[in-house]
Design an enzyme around this catalytic site. Structure first.
Site, mmCIF file in Angstrom:
data_model
loop_
_atom_site.group_PDB
_atom_site.id
_atom_site.type_symbol
_atom_site.label_atom_id
_atom_site.label_comp_id
_atom_site.label_asym_id
_atom_site.label_seq_id
_atom_site.Cartn_x
_atom_site.Cartn_y
_atom_site.Cartn_z
ATOM 1 C CB SER A 1 14.951 -20.178 6.107
ATOM 2 O OG SER A 1 15.091 -19.453 4.909
ATOM 3 C CG HIS B 1 14.726 -22.883 1.463
ATOM 4 N ND1 HIS B 1 13.820 -23.483 2.311
ATOM 5 C CD2 HIS B 1 14.957 -21.632 1.971
ATOM 6 C CE1 HIS B 1 13.502 -22.626 3.270
ATOM 7 N NE2 HIS B 1 14.188 -21.507 3.098
#
Length: 252
Positions: free
Chosen positions: A127, A162
């Site tokens: 992330s 993501h």
């Protein structure tokens, strides 16, 4: 001989997965038989629970885990440099990409990580810990999804994490690349690991059947080309990622 420079983008790991496949893959690329692995939880403000999660996962592996704490810093400048340059792997956690970069620059960690990278330390993260290495990234650091044309620039182009799991990620990132707000880059599904050597993609793996890595590039006005990269299932042979996202309009 000049050391090989390597970094990895992770779509998972100890903080999200129970199987440990991506973490084992990272350790398999570390130099030395018992690598020193430093976790940087800066993007969450050195959250204790996140730190303990890392230590629990890596103490059971054949490595030497440690933690870089900047919100309760105990090392002076010389000691901090010595510590980071001694690491075989720097593993950066998720959280706020914008805050991560700001704190690193305040403490000079950005410069030290560049030095470690040039010296052969494997840099990786999930992330925000994947976003930070690129020239720009797709982030929710400011609330709504937006573009952050800022990063360490160790990986050319941009990164979007993501890609398959958070609503709005794909159309927003594609639009940013199509309009030039972000440079061409890499979209990472959850479950994927991508290794770059001297800035070039050299290995892509996945722990999830439908997860993939995608190269997203501008292609005319308000359009992009999206190319699926072949991934190796961890523990299996090469496979082609489904072509369901390869080409299409950027603005939806």
């Amino acid at each position: 001989m000049k050391p090989t420079r390597r970094l990895a983008l992770l779509g998972g790991g100890f903080s999200t997965d129970d199987d440990g496949l991506l973490d084992d893959w990272v350790l398999g690329h570390a130099r030395g038989p018992r690598p020193k692995v430093c976790f940087a939880p800066t993007a969450t403000g050195d959250t204790p629970a996140y730190i303990e999660q890392f230590l629990t996962a890596f103490r059971s592996r054949d490595c030497e885990p440690s933690v870089l704490r900047l919100f309760r810093r105990e090392l002076d400048a010389d000691a901090l440099r010595t510590f980071l340059l001694a690491q075989d792997v720097v593993y950066v956690g998720g959280g706020s990409t914008a805050n991560l970069l700001a704190v690193w620059r305040t403490h000079g960690v950005d410069r030290l990580l560049r030095e470690a990278y040039d010296g052969g330390t494997l840099l990786c993260g999930i992330s925000a810990g994947a976003n930070c290495w690129a020239e720009g990234s797709h982030t929710d650091s400011f609330g709504p999804l937006t573009s952050l044309p800022d990063g360490l620039g160790l990986l050319p182009g941009s990164v979007c994490p993501h890609y398959d799991s958070e609503p709005g990620r794909r159309p927003s990132y594609r639009k940013a690349v199509a309009t030039g707000t972000l440079p061409a880059g890499w979209a990472v599904d959850d479950g994927v690991g991508a290794l770059f050597t001297d800035g070039l993609l050299t290995e892509t793996v996945t722990r999830a059947p439908d997860a993939g890595l995608y190269r997203v590039e501008p292609d005319g006005e308000d359009d992009v080309t999206e190319r699926a990269v072949v991934c190796r299932p961890l523990g299996g042979p090469l496979r082609g990622v489904p072509a369901r996202r390869q080409v299409g309009p950027a603005v939806q």
